[in-house]
Write a protein that holds these residues in place. Structure first.
Motif, PDB file in Angstrom:
ATOM      1  N   ASP A 161       0.836  -1.203   0.000  1.00 10.32           N
ATOM      2  CA  ASP A 161       0.000   0.000   0.000  1.00 10.32           C
ATOM      3  C   ASP A 161       0.871   1.253   0.000  1.00 10.32           C
ATOM      4  O   ASP A 161       0.536   2.242  -0.646  1.00 10.32           O
ATOM      5  CB  ASP A 161      -0.922  -0.021   1.220  1.00 10.32           C
ATOM      6  CG  ASP A 161      -1.891  -1.187   1.194  1.00 10.32           C
ATOM      7  OD1 ASP A 161      -2.620  -1.313   0.192  1.00 10.32           O
ATOM      8  OD2 ASP A 161      -1.911  -1.957   2.165  1.00 10.32           O
ATOM      9  N   TYR A 179       1.210   4.065  -3.075  1.00 12.60           N
ATOM     10  CA  TYR A 179       1.009   5.501  -2.864  1.00 12.60           C
ATOM     11  C   TYR A 179       2.196   6.302  -3.363  1.00 12.60           C
ATOM     12  O   TYR A 179       2.036   7.274  -4.112  1.00 12.60           O
ATOM     13  CB  TYR A 179       0.777   5.757  -1.370  1.00 12.60           C
ATOM     14  CG  TYR A 179       0.876   7.214  -0.987  1.00 12.60           C
ATOM     15  CD1 TYR A 179      -0.096   8.138  -1.376  1.00 12.60           C
ATOM     16  CD2 TYR A 179       1.970   7.677  -0.249  1.00 12.60           C
ATOM     17  CE1 TYR A 179       0.002   9.474  -1.033  1.00 12.60           C
ATOM     18  CE2 TYR A 179       2.077   9.011   0.093  1.00 12.60           C
ATOM     19  CZ  TYR A 179       1.095   9.908  -0.301  1.00 12.60           C
ATOM     20  OH  TYR A 179       1.197  11.239   0.038  1.00 12.60           O
ATOM     21  N   ASP A 180       3.436   5.892  -2.967  1.00  9.58           N
ATOM     22  CA  ASP A 180       4.628   6.641  -3.380  1.00  9.58           C
ATOM     23  C   ASP A 180       5.837   5.716  -3.250  1.00  9.58           C
ATOM     24  O   ASP A 180       6.365   5.518  -2.141  1.00  9.58           O
ATOM     25  CB  ASP A 180       4.798   7.869  -2.509  1.00  9.58           C
ATOM     26  CG  ASP A 180       5.944   8.766  -2.979  1.00  9.58           C
ATOM     27  OD1 ASP A 180       6.678   8.355  -3.902  1.00  9.58           O
ATOM     28  OD2 ASP A 180       6.091   9.882  -2.433  1.00  9.58           O
ATOM     29  N   GLU A 185      -3.055   9.891   3.858  1.00 10.99           N
ATOM     30  CA  GLU A 185      -3.367   9.703   2.446  1.00 10.99           C
ATOM     31  C   GLU A 185      -3.330   8.215   2.064  1.00 10.99           C
ATOM     32  O   GLU A 185      -4.125   7.760   1.232  1.00 10.99           O
ATOM     33  CB  GLU A 185      -2.396  10.510   1.597  1.00 10.99           C
ATOM     34  CG  GLU A 185      -2.616  12.023   1.716  1.00 10.99           C
ATOM     35  CD  GLU A 185      -1.582  12.818   0.938  1.00 10.99           C
ATOM     36  OE1 GLU A 185      -0.838  12.210   0.136  1.00 10.99           O
ATOM     37  OE2 GLU A 185      -1.526  14.051   1.131  1.00 10.99           O
ATOM     38  N   ILE A 186      -2.402   7.473   2.673  1.00 11.90           N
ATOM     39  CA  ILE A 186      -2.364   6.022   2.432  1.00 11.90           C
ATOM     40  C   ILE A 186      -3.634   5.375   2.961  1.00 11.90           C
ATOM     41  O   ILE A 186      -4.268   4.547   2.291  1.00 11.90           O
ATOM     42  CB  ILE A 186      -1.109   5.403   3.079  1.00 11.90           C
ATOM     43  CG1 ILE A 186       0.150   5.928   2.381  1.00 11.90           C
ATOM     44  CG2 ILE A 186      -1.155   3.876   3.016  1.00 11.90           C
ATOM     45  CD1 ILE A 186       1.443   5.590   3.111  1.00 11.90           C
ATOM     46  N   ASP A 235      -6.468   6.878   3.413  1.00 11.38           N
ATOM     47  CA  ASP A 235      -7.628   7.367   2.666  1.00 11.38           C
ATOM     48  C   ASP A 235      -7.869   6.521   1.422  1.00 11.38           C
ATOM     49  O   ASP A 235      -9.012   6.244   1.053  1.00 11.38           O
ATOM     50  CB  ASP A 235      -7.415   8.833   2.286  1.00 11.38           C
ATOM     51  CG  ASP A 235      -8.664   9.461   1.702  1.00 11.38           C
ATOM     52  OD1 ASP A 235      -9.692   9.513   2.399  1.00 11.38           O
ATOM     53  OD2 ASP A 235      -8.616   9.908   0.528  1.00 11.38           O
ATOM     54  N   ARG A 236      -6.775   6.113   0.762  1.00 10.33           N
ATOM     55  CA  ARG A 236      -6.910   5.257  -0.418  1.00 10.33           C
ATOM     56  C   ARG A 236      -7.553   3.921  -0.072  1.00 10.33           C
ATOM     57  O   ARG A 236      -8.292   3.348  -0.871  1.00 10.33           O
ATOM     58  CB  ARG A 236      -5.552   5.020  -1.055  1.00 10.33           C
ATOM     59  CG  ARG A 236      -4.955   6.256  -1.716  1.00 10.33           C
ATOM     60  CD  ARG A 236      -3.757   5.905  -2.553  1.00 10.33           C
ATOM     61  NE  ARG A 236      -3.266   7.040  -3.304  1.00 10.33           N
ATOM     62  CZ  ARG A 236      -2.456   6.936  -4.351  1.00 10.33           C
ATOM     63  NH1 ARG A 236      -2.064   5.729  -4.762  1.00 10.33           N
ATOM     64  NH2 ARG A 236      -2.040   8.006  -4.985  1.00 10.33           N
ATOM     65  N   LYS A 237      -7.267   3.429   1.132  1.00 10.07           N
ATOM     66  CA  LYS A 237      -7.843   2.147   1.560  1.00 10.07           C
ATOM     67  C   LYS A 237      -9.286   2.313   2.041  1.00 10.07           C
ATOM     68  O   LYS A 237     -10.114   1.431   1.832  1.00 10.07           O
ATOM     69  CB  LYS A 237      -6.999   1.557   2.692  1.00 10.07           C
ATOM     70  CG  LYS A 237      -5.573   1.233   2.315  1.00 10.07           C
ATOM     71  CD  LYS A 237      -5.506   0.019   1.398  1.00 10.07           C
ATOM     72  CE  LYS A 237      -5.834  -1.260   2.138  1.00 10.07           C
ATOM     73  NZ  LYS A 237      -5.605  -2.478   1.316  1.00 10.07           N
ATOM     74  N   GLU A 255     -11.518   4.934   1.366  1.00 18.66           N
ATOM     75  CA  GLU A 255     -12.492   5.614   0.516  1.00 18.66           C
ATOM     76  C   GLU A 255     -13.486   4.647  -0.132  1.00 18.66           C
ATOM     77  O   GLU A 255     -14.698   4.888  -0.115  1.00 18.66           O
ATOM     78  CB  GLU A 255     -11.737   6.440  -0.534  1.00 18.66           C
ATOM     79  CG  GLU A 255     -12.600   7.525  -1.208  1.00 18.66           C
ATOM     80  CD  GLU A 255     -13.409   6.966  -2.350  1.00 18.66           C
ATOM     81  OE1 GLU A 255     -14.456   7.561  -2.668  1.00 18.66           O
ATOM     82  OE2 GLU A 255     -13.016   5.932  -2.931  1.00 18.66           O
ATOM     83  N   SER A 302     -13.151   8.306   5.082  1.00 13.03           N
ATOM     84  CA  SER A 302     -12.044   9.107   4.569  1.00 13.03           C
ATOM     85  C   SER A 302     -11.066   9.366   5.697  1.00 13.03           C
ATOM     86  O   SER A 302     -11.427   9.286   6.880  1.00 13.03           O
ATOM     87  CB  SER A 302     -12.550  10.440   3.996  1.00 13.03           C
ATOM     88  OG  SER A 302     -13.192  11.209   4.995  1.00 13.03           O
ATOM     89  N   TYR A 345      -7.599  12.040   6.747  1.00  9.35           N
ATOM     90  CA  TYR A 345      -6.809  13.215   6.354  1.00  9.35           C
ATOM     91  C   TYR A 345      -5.965  13.663   7.531  1.00  9.35           C
ATOM     92  O   TYR A 345      -6.310  13.461   8.697  1.00  9.35           O
ATOM     93  CB  TYR A 345      -7.695  14.368   5.875  1.00  9.35           C
ATOM     94  CG  TYR A 345      -8.819  14.737   6.810  1.00  9.35           C
ATOM     95  CD1 TYR A 345      -8.636  15.700   7.802  1.00  9.35           C
ATOM     96  CD2 TYR A 345     -10.064  14.116   6.688  1.00  9.35           C
ATOM     97  CE1 TYR A 345      -9.670  16.028   8.654  1.00  9.35           C
ATOM     98  CE2 TYR A 345     -11.095  14.449   7.539  1.00  9.35           C
ATOM     99  CZ  TYR A 345     -10.905  15.408   8.521  1.00  9.35           C
ATOM    100  OH  TYR A 345     -11.922  15.728   9.372  1.00  9.35           O
TER     101      TYR A 345
END
Length: 616
Positions: A299, A303-304, A319-320, A322-324, A326, A331, A333
């Protein structure tokens, strides 16, 4: 019989001569004065009427002069306002120009300051005979009895002989640019009700005397509701500063269950008396979801890849997550405590935070819970098993500010506020209150809603009959308003509580002072300044139109007074003036008669001389 004692012929001739002489004297008097009734003895009734009308004409002459003075005062004020309108047009043009990228707003402000001085100079000098209608000293510019100025228009005398002066009334509030107690056309209107105790929202620029309240317009051109939706449930975690999450270790993972949008069977989150917890009755929501979440190096790399599997900041970890989350209906943040921005100095009192919130896709509840949390060969990144319910019942917190409903004209009702209220899309109900209503409800005489408690009383009096609500003052500056959780358990983003269609009967009104406009200090307020200038300029145009209408009325009244004086003069002449044609003819006749009378007297006296001949 001829007698030396009595000469009847001479006596008759003498009497005739005396009468002719008297009539001749009267005629000569009429001719020399031009009047046939010069004294009360000539004709008491006509002399009295003529004398009264002459007195009235003297008063009308004074009125005529006063109207000329009034016209001069009006012309002075009119010329001043006309000049100000031209200057404000130039002022607005420079405001628009200041929006252009690259324009030096400091230099623009210098030009604006010169225009301000020009306006104040006009207002200060627009004085005639000590009267200045553009710069006033009125104790209450919204009280018509205070702002009324009266101009002499005419005089009248009724059938009973009573004398009265008629006046032209004009309100200085229509033309005053600057008033010592506020409310002038280029000053902030002190009757501004601002947020109306919190039910109306504004977008505010940095605090300043020059900062206007920017009114957000809805589809109908009026104010949108101050608040519509409460906050849904969320949980906050303190990401450990200075540490990192290294997912490169064999089997490194963070695993937990995310439970969304349920209401527990034992909802102890509501606070009861004296801080105790109380259980609320159902119904309970059962549309929630329990979802498994696993975070691994895959994961992080997705992301990066440049992170190399190592996460060192809360915003990246959020952000990592949030991707999981959403796709699951949540959400995440990164944030800083108390809204402190990222470039602020981080201290132990302002720890770095991370927030997970429900999107409320699984029912009308608002709930977030982290359960069954495990971490293998890695820390939890601040995550803990934790939950928080959303606010029970649709609700919000009003930011209370005291406000006052001012006067409008000479009525007791004063400023009136109309609005609609609804919860969760139900049909809205209409409500209104005004100065008189507030004074009666709160036992006041100034239309002021002073405290949060006053606002609570006002809202309850308006809404309790139609809605099941909890309205209470949480602090001197906050009012909680929500649906009664015993009747409405819908919560979070999916629910709504709205004040809408908010109208104030005196708006739009100036909400700042012309002399405080500063594009250099508040460049973000230029749009608001332009809007304000349009409103202020239109008010001055309206005031100038009022002066023009008053000037026309004064002109018409001046013409009427002159006509009335001419009519009175003509009427007096009809009553008492001598007809010179008649008088001249009569004079000639009387002169002839006088000559004949003298001759007749001579003849009568000559008869006595014949007696002497009898004794010769």
């Amino acid at each position: 019989m001829v007698s030396i004692l009595t000469n009847s012929s001479a006596i008759a001739a003498l009497q005739t001569l005396r009468s002719l002489t008297s009539h001749l004297d009267d005629t000569q008097q009429n001719i020399s004065s031009g009047l046939r009734i010069g004294e009360a003895s000539d004709n008491a009734a006509y002399w009295s009427i003529a004398t009264t009308m002459r007195s009235d004409n003297k008063s009308l002459s004074a009125v005529h002069d006063a109207l000329g003075l009034s016209a001069a005062i009006i012309d002075t004020a009119y010329a001043g306002l006309n000049s100000v309108i031209d200057i404000l047009g130039e002022f607005s043009a420079k405001l628009v120009a200041s929006k252009q990228d690259g324009v030096d707003k400091g230099k623009v402000q210098k030009e604006l300051d010169q225009l301000k001085q020009a306006v104040t100079g006009i207002a200060n000098s627009a004085s005639f005979n000590g009267q200045n209608w553009l710069k006033t000293d009125l104790s209450d510019i919204f009280d018509p009895d205070v702002t009324r100025t009266s101009l002499v228009a005419s005089t009248t005398r009724n059938g009973a002989g009573d004398f009265a002066t008629q006046m032209l009334d004009f309100s200085l509030a229509d033309v005053s640019l600057f008033n010592s107690t506020g409310g002038g056309l280029l000053q902030r209107d002190p009757r501004d009700v601002n947020t109306i105790g919190g039910i109306r929202g504004f977008s505010l620029s940095p605090s300043s005397d020059a900062t206007p309240y920017i009114q957000e317009s809805g589809e109908d051109g009026w104010m949108r509701p101050a608040y519509a939706n409460p906050t849904g449930a969320m949980v906050e975690f303190s990401f450990p500063e200075g540490s990192s999450l290294d997912f490169n270790a064999p089997g490194a993972e963070i695993k937990f269950d995310l439970i969304l949008d349920k209401e527990a069977s034992n909802p102890w989150n509501e606070t009861g008396p004296e801080g105790s917890l109380q259980e609320l009755p159902g119904p309970y929501f059962d549309g929630f979801k329990q979802l498994g979440v696993t975070i691994t190096k895959a994961d992080v790399d997705a992301y990066d890849p440049s992170l190399g599997g190592i996460v060192t900041t809360n915003d990246k970890f959020a952000e990592i997550l949030d991707r999981k989350l959403e796709p699951l209906g949540a959400s995440a943040y990164g944030d800083y405590d108390r809204g402190i921005p990222p470039d602020y100095l981080r201290t132990e009192h302002n720890p770095i935070l991370m927030t997970i919130a429900s999107k409320e896709e699984h029912g009308t509840g608002s709930y977030v819970e982290i359960a069954n949390l495990t971490a293998t060969n890695i820390g939890t990144g601040g995550l803990v098993e934790k939950y928080r319910y959303g606010q029970r019942g649709s609700g919000t917190v009003l930011g209370f500010e005291s406000f006052q409903l001012g006067k409008v004209g000479d009525t007791e009702e004063g400023v009136r506020v109309d609005f609609k209220f609804s919860i969760n899309g139900q049909p809205a109900t209409s409500h209104s209150f005004d100065r008189a209503y507030v004074n009666t409800l709160l036992n006041r005489d100034d239309g002021r809603v002073e405290t949060a408690g006053d606002m609570v009383t006002l809202l309850k009096s308006l809404l309790d009959a139609d809605w099941k609500l909890v309205i209470e003052a949480a602090s001197p500056s906050q009012i909680i308003i929500k649906s009664d959780p015993n009747f409405d358990r819908e919560t979070g983003y999916g629910s709504s509580l709205a004040f809408s269609n908010i109208r104030v009967n005196i708006e739009p009104i100036p909400s700042l002072n012309f002399l405080s406009i500063d594009v250099a200090e508040h460049p973000e307020s230029v749009d608001a300044y332009i809007t304000y200038m349009n409103t202020a300029t239109q008010r001055i145009i309206d005031g100038t139109s009022s002066l023009g209408a008053l000037r026309s009325r004064v002109d018409r009244q001046t013409d009427f007074v002159q006509s009335l004086m001419d009519a009175n003069t003509s009427g007096i002449g009809t009553l008492v003036d001598a007809d010179m044609n008649h008088e001249s003819t009569r004079l000639k006749a009387l002169q002839v008669q006088q000559q004949l009378g003298i001759q007749a007297l001579q003849i009568a006296n000559s008869q006595q001389q014949s007696i002497l001949q009898l004794f010769n």
